[in-house]
Design a protein around this motif. Sequence first.
Motif, PDB file in Angstrom:
ATOM      1  N   LEU A 180       0.794  -1.065  -0.010  1.00  0.00           N
ATOM      2  CA  LEU A 180       0.100  -0.144   0.065  1.00  0.00           C
ATOM      3  C   LEU A 180       0.915   1.338   0.036  1.00  0.00           C
ATOM      4  O   LEU A 180       0.387   2.416   0.094  1.00  0.00           O
ATOM      5  N   GLN A 181       2.217   1.104  -0.093  1.00  0.00           N
ATOM      6  CA  GLN A 181       3.021   2.385  -0.089  1.00  0.00           C
ATOM      7  C   GLN A 181       2.520   3.206  -1.405  1.00  0.00           C
ATOM      8  O   GLN A 181       2.535   2.754  -2.502  1.00  0.00           O
ATOM      9  N   GLU A 182       2.499   4.486  -0.752  1.00  0.00           N
ATOM     10  CA  GLU A 182       2.132   5.615  -1.904  1.00  0.00           C
ATOM     11  C   GLU A 182       3.880   6.238  -2.374  1.00  0.00           C
ATOM     12  O   GLU A 182       4.474   6.274  -1.598  1.00  0.00           O
ATOM     13  N   PRO A 183       3.878   6.542  -3.604  1.00  0.00           N
ATOM     14  CA  PRO A 183       5.160   7.172  -3.977  1.00  0.00           C
ATOM     15  C   PRO A 183       4.973   8.513  -3.298  1.00  0.00           C
ATOM     16  O   PRO A 183       4.008   9.258  -2.952  1.00  0.00           O
ATOM     17  N   PRO A 184       6.258   9.011  -3.146  1.00  0.00           N
ATOM     18  CA  PRO A 184       6.653  10.300  -2.541  1.00  0.00           C
ATOM     19  C   PRO A 184       5.921  11.364  -3.467  1.00  0.00           C
ATOM     20  O   PRO A 184       5.828  11.244  -4.801  1.00  0.00           O
ATOM     21  N   ARG A 185       5.285  12.415  -3.065  1.00  0.00           N
ATOM     22  CA  ARG A 185       4.478  13.573  -3.712  1.00  0.00           C
ATOM     23  C   ARG A 185       5.004  14.962  -3.482  1.00  0.00           C
ATOM     24  O   ARG A 185       5.298  15.268  -2.179  1.00  0.00           O
ATOM     25  N   LEU A 186       5.518  15.647  -4.687  1.00  0.00           N
ATOM     26  CA  LEU A 186       5.709  17.062  -4.100  1.00  0.00           C
ATOM     27  C   LEU A 186       4.944  18.000  -5.063  1.00  0.00           C
ATOM     28  O   LEU A 186       4.707  17.793  -6.096  1.00  0.00           O
ATOM     29  N   GLU A 194       5.280  21.698  -0.763  1.00  0.00           N
ATOM     30  CA  GLU A 194       4.870  20.533   0.052  1.00  0.00           C
ATOM     31  C   GLU A 194       5.220  19.141  -0.419  1.00  0.00           C
ATOM     32  O   GLU A 194       5.458  18.997  -1.539  1.00  0.00           O
ATOM     33  N   PHE A 195       5.703  18.341   0.571  1.00  0.00           N
ATOM     34  CA  PHE A 195       6.207  16.972   0.217  1.00  0.00           C
ATOM     35  C   PHE A 195       5.720  16.004   1.273  1.00  0.00           C
ATOM     36  O   PHE A 195       5.902  16.445   2.269  1.00  0.00           O
ATOM     37  N   SER A 196       5.286  14.954   0.589  1.00  0.00           N
ATOM     38  CA  SER A 196       4.613  13.861   1.577  1.00  0.00           C
ATOM     39  C   SER A 196       5.240  12.608   1.186  1.00  0.00           C
ATOM     40  O   SER A 196       5.714  12.321  -0.023  1.00  0.00           O
ATOM     41  N   MET A 197       5.895  11.707   1.960  1.00  0.00           N
ATOM     42  CA  MET A 197       6.422  10.467   1.871  1.00  0.00           C
ATOM     43  C   MET A 197       5.926   9.477   2.994  1.00  0.00           C
ATOM     44  O   MET A 197       5.874   9.812   3.906  1.00  0.00           O
ATOM     45  N   ASN A 198       5.959   8.160   2.353  1.00  0.00           N
ATOM     46  CA  ASN A 198       5.724   7.105   3.372  1.00  0.00           C
ATOM     47  C   ASN A 198       7.122   6.884   4.169  1.00  0.00           C
ATOM     48  O   ASN A 198       8.140   6.882   3.504  1.00  0.00           O
ATOM     49  N   VAL A 199       6.991   6.530   5.417  1.00  0.00           N
ATOM     50  CA  VAL A 199       8.521   6.050   6.049  1.00  0.00           C
ATOM     51  C   VAL A 199       8.094   4.328   6.764  1.00  0.00           C
ATOM     52  O   VAL A 199       6.973   4.101   6.997  1.00  0.00           O
ATOM     53  N   ASP A 200       8.974   3.765   6.872  1.00  0.00           N
ATOM     54  CA  ASP A 200       8.906   2.387   7.518  1.00  0.00           C
ATOM     55  C   ASP A 200       8.463   2.325   8.800  1.00  0.00           C
ATOM     56  O   ASP A 200       8.988   3.037   9.669  1.00  0.00           O
ATOM     57  N   LYS A 230      15.145  13.185  -1.639  1.00  0.00           N
ATOM     58  CA  LYS A 230      14.173  13.101  -2.614  1.00  0.00           C
ATOM     59  C   LYS A 230      13.699  14.581  -2.843  1.00  0.00           C
ATOM     60  O   LYS A 230      13.252  14.743  -4.302  1.00  0.00           O
ATOM     61  N   VAL A 231      13.393  15.399  -2.168  1.00  0.00           N
ATOM     62  CA  VAL A 231      13.017  16.773  -2.325  1.00  0.00           C
ATOM     63  C   VAL A 231      14.257  17.421  -3.470  1.00  0.00           C
ATOM     64  O   VAL A 231      13.937  18.009  -4.465  1.00  0.00           O
ATOM     65  N   ALA A 232      15.610  16.915  -3.154  1.00  0.00           N
ATOM     66  CA  ALA A 232      16.444  17.597  -3.978  1.00  0.00           C
ATOM     67  C   ALA A 232      16.386  16.952  -5.389  1.00  0.00           C
ATOM     68  O   ALA A 232      16.376  17.724  -6.248  1.00  0.00           O
ATOM     69  N   GLU A 233      16.033  15.727  -5.591  1.00  0.00           N
ATOM     70  CA  GLU A 233      15.898  15.154  -6.878  1.00  0.00           C
ATOM     71  C   GLU A 233      14.762  15.922  -7.548  1.00  0.00           C
ATOM     72  O   GLU A 233      14.717  16.258  -8.670  1.00  0.00           O
ATOM     73  N   GLU A 234      13.515  16.052  -6.951  1.00  0.00           N
ATOM     74  CA  GLU A 234      12.488  16.476  -7.545  1.00  0.00           C
ATOM     75  C   GLU A 234      12.530  17.821  -7.970  1.00  0.00           C
ATOM     76  O   GLU A 234      12.015  18.501  -8.986  1.00  0.00           O
ATOM     77  N   SER A 236      15.537  19.376  -8.724  1.00  0.00           N
ATOM     78  CA  SER A 236      16.798  19.511  -9.446  1.00  0.00           C
ATOM     79  C   SER A 236      17.688  20.493  -8.527  1.00  0.00           C
ATOM     80  O   SER A 236      18.418  21.228  -9.098  1.00  0.00           O
ATOM     81  N   LEU A 237      18.060  20.228  -7.173  1.00  0.00           N
ATOM     82  CA  LEU A 237      18.637  21.164  -6.273  1.00  0.00           C
ATOM     83  C   LEU A 237      20.102  20.226  -6.170  1.00  0.00           C
ATOM     84  O   LEU A 237      20.315  19.325  -6.456  1.00  0.00           O
ATOM     85  N   GLY A 238      21.115  21.175  -5.583  1.00  0.00           N
ATOM     86  CA  GLY A 238      22.276  20.375  -5.343  1.00  0.00           C
ATOM     87  C   GLY A 238      22.171  19.292  -4.068  1.00  0.00           C
ATOM     88  O   GLY A 238      21.155  19.288  -3.349  1.00  0.00           O
ATOM     89  N   THR A 239      23.193  18.547  -3.920  1.00  0.00           N
ATOM     90  CA  THR A 239      23.089  17.729  -2.929  1.00  0.00           C
ATOM     91  C   THR A 239      22.868  18.233  -1.453  1.00  0.00           C
ATOM     92  O   THR A 239      23.587  19.447  -1.305  1.00  0.00           O
TER      93      THR A 239
END
Length: 249
Positions: A180-186, A194-200, A230-234, A236-239
């Motif tokens: 039922l894991q949802e993909p991260p959303r930004l 706004e960014f939402s993410m599932n955690v273990d 993941k926010v950085a990837e979405e 396109s920010l630096g590390t």
Amino acid sequence: MKEKDFWAAIDELEGCADEASVHELQELLLGEDDEDVASFQRHLERSLSALRRRAEETGISLGQAEACAVLAAGKNVYKRILKEPAKFRERKWDCEEALLLERAAPEVQGFLEHLPAPPVTSGWLDVRFGSDFTVPPVYEKSFEQLVDLIDESPEWSRWWAETRSPRLFVVLELMKSPELQEPPRLRRRHDIVEFSMNVDPQPVRRLRLPGKAKKADEVARHDLSVCLRKVAEELSLGTPPPLPGQAEE
């Protein structure tokens, strides 16, 4: 949303509306303002209505799924069929999942309506937990300490300044099961990202036992690091910089 932006969004379907392509369209819409998502749906409904009306006028039977398939094929194809509906019969259309296109924007709107209200905070970063997330106090305290340290860090402030957005609002949701894991959303929303993410849930649940402050710091750091990468990837920010300091035990 202007008409050209509507057709640019339709191009995300790459010519066919199915589960995978409609998901890509929804990911795009999640990055738009509320009004743009509503405008997309208005453009969609007007376009479908115009096509079916025009087809009926020329004696062509065109169902809603078929109209969705035509629209998903892109602006040029849509305009050609709108002008001469008989051309619809010149090719085979993939209509099996085309109706998913109608539900793309309403589903995005439903998701956005259930997001918590943007926080009132003096810093640029705020982390909250979903409504069904039972948070062990030591885990929540670790996050509060980390957020305070990040808000005070010039290095982190410079990293976030690249977005030209005043605030980042993070919502962490407890993963009920891997299936039922949802993909991260930004999405960007006026003055906030706004960014939402599932955690273990397993490492988090173990923190309910006494004497787990040090472990809570480790788990919180891991979860927040994953989230910010993941926010950085979405965006396109630096590390992201290393997380500062250590939470107190």
